[in-house]
Design a protein around this motif. Structure first.
Motif, PDB file in Angstrom:
ATOM      1  N   THR A   1       0.837  -1.194   0.000  1.00 45.26           N
ATOM      2  CA  THR A   1       0.000   0.000   0.000  1.00 45.26           C
ATOM      3  C   THR A   1       0.869   1.239   0.000  1.00 45.26           C
ATOM      4  O   THR A   1       1.831   1.335   0.774  1.00 45.26           O
ATOM      5  N   ILE A   2       0.533   2.177  -0.866  1.00 40.43           N
ATOM      6  CA  ILE A   2       1.174   3.484  -0.864  1.00 40.43           C
ATOM      7  C   ILE A   2       0.211   4.470  -0.214  1.00 40.43           C
ATOM      8  O   ILE A   2      -0.961   4.544  -0.597  1.00 40.43           O
ATOM      9  N   ARG A   3       0.688   5.211   0.751  1.00 41.15           N
ATOM     10  CA  ARG A   3      -0.148   6.214   1.409  1.00 41.15           C
ATOM     11  C   ARG A   3       0.172   7.586   0.836  1.00 41.15           C
ATOM     12  O   ARG A   3       1.332   7.988   0.779  1.00 41.15           O
ATOM     13  N   VAL A   4      -0.864   8.302   0.420  1.00 39.72           N
ATOM     14  CA  VAL A   4      -0.663   9.616  -0.178  1.00 39.72           C
ATOM     15  C   VAL A   4      -1.522  10.662   0.528  1.00 39.72           C
ATOM     16  O   VAL A   4      -2.568  10.349   1.110  1.00 39.72           O
ATOM     17  N   VAL A   5      -1.063  11.889   0.476  1.00 42.06           N
ATOM     18  CA  VAL A   5      -1.810  13.042   0.977  1.00 42.06           C
ATOM     19  C   VAL A   5      -1.981  13.991  -0.199  1.00 42.06           C
ATOM     20  O   VAL A   5      -0.999  14.378  -0.840  1.00 42.06           O
ATOM     21  N   THR A   6      -3.208  14.352  -0.502  1.00 40.85           N
ATOM     22  CA  THR A   6      -3.453  15.192  -1.667  1.00 40.85           C
ATOM     23  C   THR A   6      -4.645  16.117  -1.444  1.00 40.85           C
ATOM     24  O   THR A   6      -5.542  15.810  -0.656  1.00 40.85           O
ATOM     25  N   THR A   7      -4.623  17.214  -2.138  1.00 45.14           N
ATOM     26  CA  THR A   7      -5.783  18.123  -2.154  1.00 45.14           C
ATOM     27  C   THR A   7      -6.548  18.015  -3.466  1.00 45.14           C
ATOM     28  O   THR A   7      -7.652  18.544  -3.575  1.00 45.14           O
ATOM     29  N   ASP A   8      -5.953  17.290  -4.443  1.00 40.51           N
ATOM     30  CA  ASP A   8      -6.514  17.316  -5.789  1.00 40.51           C
ATOM     31  C   ASP A   8      -6.562  15.922  -6.413  1.00 40.51           C
ATOM     32  O   ASP A   8      -5.945  14.978  -5.917  1.00 40.51           O
ATOM     33  N   LYS A   9      -7.263  15.823  -7.492  1.00 39.37           N
ATOM     34  CA  LYS A   9      -7.404  14.562  -8.212  1.00 39.37           C
ATOM     35  C   LYS A   9      -6.083  14.208  -8.897  1.00 39.37           C
ATOM     36  O   LYS A   9      -5.240  15.064  -9.176  1.00 39.37           O
ATOM     37  N   TYR A  10      -5.924  12.913  -9.162  1.00 39.42           N
ATOM     38  CA  TYR A  10      -4.725  12.464  -9.853  1.00 39.42           C
ATOM     39  C   TYR A  10      -5.057  11.235 -10.688  1.00 39.42           C
ATOM     40  O   TYR A  10      -6.076  10.560 -10.488  1.00 39.42           O
ATOM     41  N   VAL A  11      -4.164  10.936 -11.604  1.00 37.91           N
ATOM     42  CA  VAL A  11      -4.248   9.725 -12.427  1.00 37.91           C
ATOM     43  C   VAL A  11      -2.914   9.001 -12.311  1.00 37.91           C
ATOM     44  O   VAL A  11      -1.850   9.602 -12.461  1.00 37.91           O
ATOM     45  N   VAL A  12      -2.973   7.693 -12.026  1.00 38.76           N
ATOM     46  CA  VAL A  12      -1.762   6.896 -11.852  1.00 38.76           C
ATOM     47  C   VAL A  12      -1.431   6.146 -13.132  1.00 38.76           C
ATOM     48  O   VAL A  12      -2.309   5.551 -13.766  1.00 38.76           O
ATOM     49  N   THR A  13      -0.169   6.171 -13.502  1.00 37.48           N
ATOM     50  CA  THR A  13       0.328   5.331 -14.592  1.00 37.48           C
ATOM     51  C   THR A  13       1.540   4.566 -14.087  1.00 37.48           C
ATOM     52  O   THR A  13       2.246   5.025 -13.186  1.00 37.48           O
TER      53      THR A  13
ATOM     54  N   ILE B   1      -7.908  18.218   2.863  1.00 41.66           N
ATOM     55  CA  ILE B   1      -6.805  17.326   2.488  1.00 41.66           C
ATOM     56  C   ILE B   1      -7.289  15.881   2.571  1.00 41.66           C
ATOM     57  O   ILE B   1      -7.935  15.487   3.544  1.00 41.66           O
ATOM     58  N   TYR B   2      -6.981  15.088   1.556  1.00 44.78           N
ATOM     59  CA  TYR B   2      -7.359  13.683   1.513  1.00 44.78           C
ATOM     60  C   TYR B   2      -6.148  12.824   1.887  1.00 44.78           C
ATOM     61  O   TYR B   2      -5.068  12.979   1.325  1.00 44.78           O
ATOM     62  N   ASN B   3      -6.346  11.927   2.854  1.00 44.51           N
ATOM     63  CA  ASN B   3      -5.346  10.911   3.188  1.00 44.51           C
ATOM     64  C   ASN B   3      -5.834   9.588   2.624  1.00 44.51           C
ATOM     65  O   ASN B   3      -6.835   9.038   3.090  1.00 44.51           O
ATOM     66  N   LEU B   4      -5.128   9.068   1.634  1.00 44.91           N
ATOM     67  CA  LEU B   4      -5.602   7.902   0.906  1.00 44.91           C
ATOM     68  C   LEU B   4      -4.593   6.753   0.961  1.00 44.91           C
ATOM     69  O   LEU B   4      -3.374   6.971   0.967  1.00 44.91           O
ATOM     70  N   ASN B   5      -5.112   5.525   0.988  1.00 46.67           N
ATOM     71  CA  ASN B   5      -4.296   4.315   0.845  1.00 46.67           C
ATOM     72  C   ASN B   5      -4.497   3.762  -0.559  1.00 46.67           C
ATOM     73  O   ASN B   5      -5.629   3.489  -0.969  1.00 46.67           O
ATOM     74  N   VAL B   6      -3.421   3.610  -1.284  1.00 46.50           N
ATOM     75  CA  VAL B   6      -3.483   3.135  -2.670  1.00 46.50           C
ATOM     76  C   VAL B   6      -2.933   1.709  -2.716  1.00 46.50           C
ATOM     77  O   VAL B   6      -1.716   1.494  -2.608  1.00 46.50           O
ATOM     78  N   PRO B   7      -3.796   0.688  -2.859  1.00 47.18           N
ATOM     79  CA  PRO B   7      -3.320  -0.700  -2.910  1.00 47.18           C
ATOM     80  C   PRO B   7      -2.586  -0.999  -4.225  1.00 47.18           C
ATOM     81  O   PRO B   7      -3.036  -0.616  -5.303  1.00 47.18           O
ATOM     82  N   VAL B   8      -1.468  -1.690  -4.097  1.00 47.09           N
ATOM     83  CA  VAL B   8      -0.666  -2.074  -5.259  1.00 47.09           C
ATOM     84  C   VAL B   8      -0.507  -3.588  -5.245  1.00 47.09           C
ATOM     85  O   VAL B   8      -0.148  -4.174  -4.222  1.00 47.09           O
ATOM     86  N   THR B   9      -0.795  -4.229  -6.370  1.00 45.87           N
ATOM     87  CA  THR B   9      -0.615  -5.677  -6.472  1.00 45.87           C
ATOM     88  C   THR B   9       0.604  -5.987  -7.349  1.00 45.87           C
ATOM     89  O   THR B   9       0.925  -5.252  -8.282  1.00 45.87           O
ATOM     90  N   PHE B  10       1.278  -7.095  -7.022  1.00 44.53           N
ATOM     91  CA  PHE B  10       2.490  -7.513  -7.720  1.00 44.53           C
ATOM     92  C   PHE B  10       2.268  -8.898  -8.330  1.00 44.53           C
ATOM     93  O   PHE B  10       1.503  -9.696  -7.797  1.00 44.53           O
ATOM     94  N   SER B  11       2.997  -9.187  -9.384  1.00 45.48           N
ATOM     95  CA  SER B  11       3.142 -10.577  -9.793  1.00 45.48           C
ATOM     96  C   SER B  11       4.387 -11.118  -9.102  1.00 45.48           C
ATOM     97  O   SER B  11       5.297 -10.363  -8.736  1.00 45.48           O
ATOM     98  N   THR B  12       4.433 -12.435  -8.881  1.00 52.17           N
ATOM     99  CA  THR B  12       5.592 -13.044  -8.242  1.00 52.17           C
ATOM    100  C   THR B  12       6.817 -12.906  -9.143  1.00 52.17           C
ATOM    101  O   THR B  12       6.731 -13.087 -10.358  1.00 52.17           O
ATOM    102  N   ASN B  13       7.932 -12.575  -8.545  1.00 54.14           N
ATOM    103  CA  ASN B  13       9.157 -12.402  -9.327  1.00 54.14           C
ATOM    104  C   ASN B  13       9.898 -13.734  -9.448  1.00 54.14           C
ATOM    105  O   ASN B  13      10.585 -14.169  -8.531  1.00 54.14           O
ATOM    106  N   THR B  14       9.746 -14.364 -10.590  1.00 52.33           N
ATOM    107  CA  THR B  14      10.438 -15.623 -10.870  1.00 52.33           C
ATOM    108  C   THR B  14      11.491 -15.440 -11.964  1.00 52.33           C
ATOM    109  O   THR B  14      11.926 -16.399 -12.592  1.00 52.33           O
ATOM    110  N   THR B  15      11.920 -14.184 -12.179  1.00 54.21           N
ATOM    111  CA  THR B  15      12.855 -13.880 -13.263  1.00 54.21           C
ATOM    112  C   THR B  15      14.297 -14.222 -12.903  1.00 54.21           C
ATOM    113  O   THR B  15      15.149 -14.323 -13.786  1.00 54.21           O
ATOM    114  N   GLY B  16      14.584 -14.376 -11.597  1.00 56.05           N
ATOM    115  CA  GLY B  16      15.961 -14.607 -11.182  1.00 56.05           C
ATOM    116  C   GLY B  16      16.775 -13.340 -11.083  1.00 56.05           C
ATOM    117  O   GLY B  16      17.989 -13.391 -10.849  1.00 56.05           O
ATOM    118  N   GLU B  17      16.131 -12.182 -11.234  1.00 51.63           N
ATOM    119  CA  GLU B  17      16.810 -10.893 -11.127  1.00 51.63           C
ATOM    120  C   GLU B  17      15.914  -9.915 -10.370  1.00 51.63           C
ATOM    121  O   GLU B  17      14.685  -9.979 -10.471  1.00 51.63           O
TER     122      GLU B  17
END
Length: 231
Positions: A48-60, A84-100
């Motif tokens: 989870t990434i925690r952010v503090v913002t006053t305005d809208k945003y778009v994530v890429t 002010i908005y205090n938001l939790n942004v959930p982030v999902t990962f794929s398992t790292n099986t690349t060896g790096e």
């Protein structure tokens, strides 16, 4: 986010800005502000990434081994002066099986009234090894590589392996190894496996590499036993 003991990395600079006038106030930052970059083990699939913002945003995102659901990547935020908005942004990962180890960048493109805009970047590095705590990790290549090694005295007969995994695990030990384990499989979570070592009666250093497996990831752990002391 898991806490790691690692060498200092060259941290990605976080862009943040605020403007104050009689008519408006805008800001965006991470909370805490110093939590980028983030680190994850090979089998970690959520954070989870925690952010503090006053305005809208778009994530890429720079790469597709991470993802953020649309309702969090483009939240419905209405600007309110002084709010002010205090938001939790959930982030999902794929398992790292690349060896790096691999790094991804998450961009928060923030826009507001009064022609205000800002771009903030959160960096994640996902390692290719599992969260082995004992033996302690040894980092190389600026923290992008890691080895696990335990060196014991010739007369040592007991040791332990401690780790955390997200799914069930197995332990592989070569045939004829001087290392034996109380158990070779177990559940997700924090685990401690008791090991039994045969005393080294030879004048050579004994070496055995066992392998921890979970979520399709294999992490080798090397045990060494010093030669017997000469009379």
């Amino acid at each position: 986010m898991k806490k790691l003991i690692i060498p200092v990395f060259a941290a990605l600079a976080m862009l943040m800005a605020s403007c104050e006038k009689d008519s408006y106030y805008h800001t965006f930052t991470f909370n805490p502000y110093y939590n980028s970059p983030g680190y994850a083990y090979a089998d970690q699939t959520f954070d989870t990434i925690r952010v503090v913002t006053t305005d809208k945003y778009v994530v890429t995102l720079d790469k597709d081994w991470q993802s953020i659901a649309s309702e969090y990547a483009k939240p419905n935020i209405k600007y309110i002066y002084g709010g002010i908005y205090n938001l939790n942004v959930p982030v999902t990962f794929s398992t790292n099986t690349t060896g790096e180890s691999r790094t991804n960048y998450i961009f928060f493109n923030v826009t507001g009234d009064d022609d205000w805009s800002q771009r903030a970047t959160f960096a994640y590095t996902q390692f290719y090894w599992l969260d082995v705590q004992i033996p302690s990790p040894r980092y190389t290549n600026s923290g992008k590589d890691c080895t696990f090694e335990r060196v014991n005295k010739s007369v040592t007969t007991k040791d332990s392996l401690c780790f955390h995994v997200e799914k069930d695990w197995t332990l592989s030990i070569p045939s004829g190894s001087f290392v034996k384990a109380d158990t070779l499989a177990g559940p997700a979570g924090n685990n401690k496996v008791y090991l039994h070592l045969s005393p080294n009666m030879t004048q050579d250093t004994l070496v055995s590499t066992i392998t921890l497996q979970s979520s399709g990831v294999e992490t080798p752990i090397t045990y060494k036993q010093a030669p017997a002391k000469r009379d």
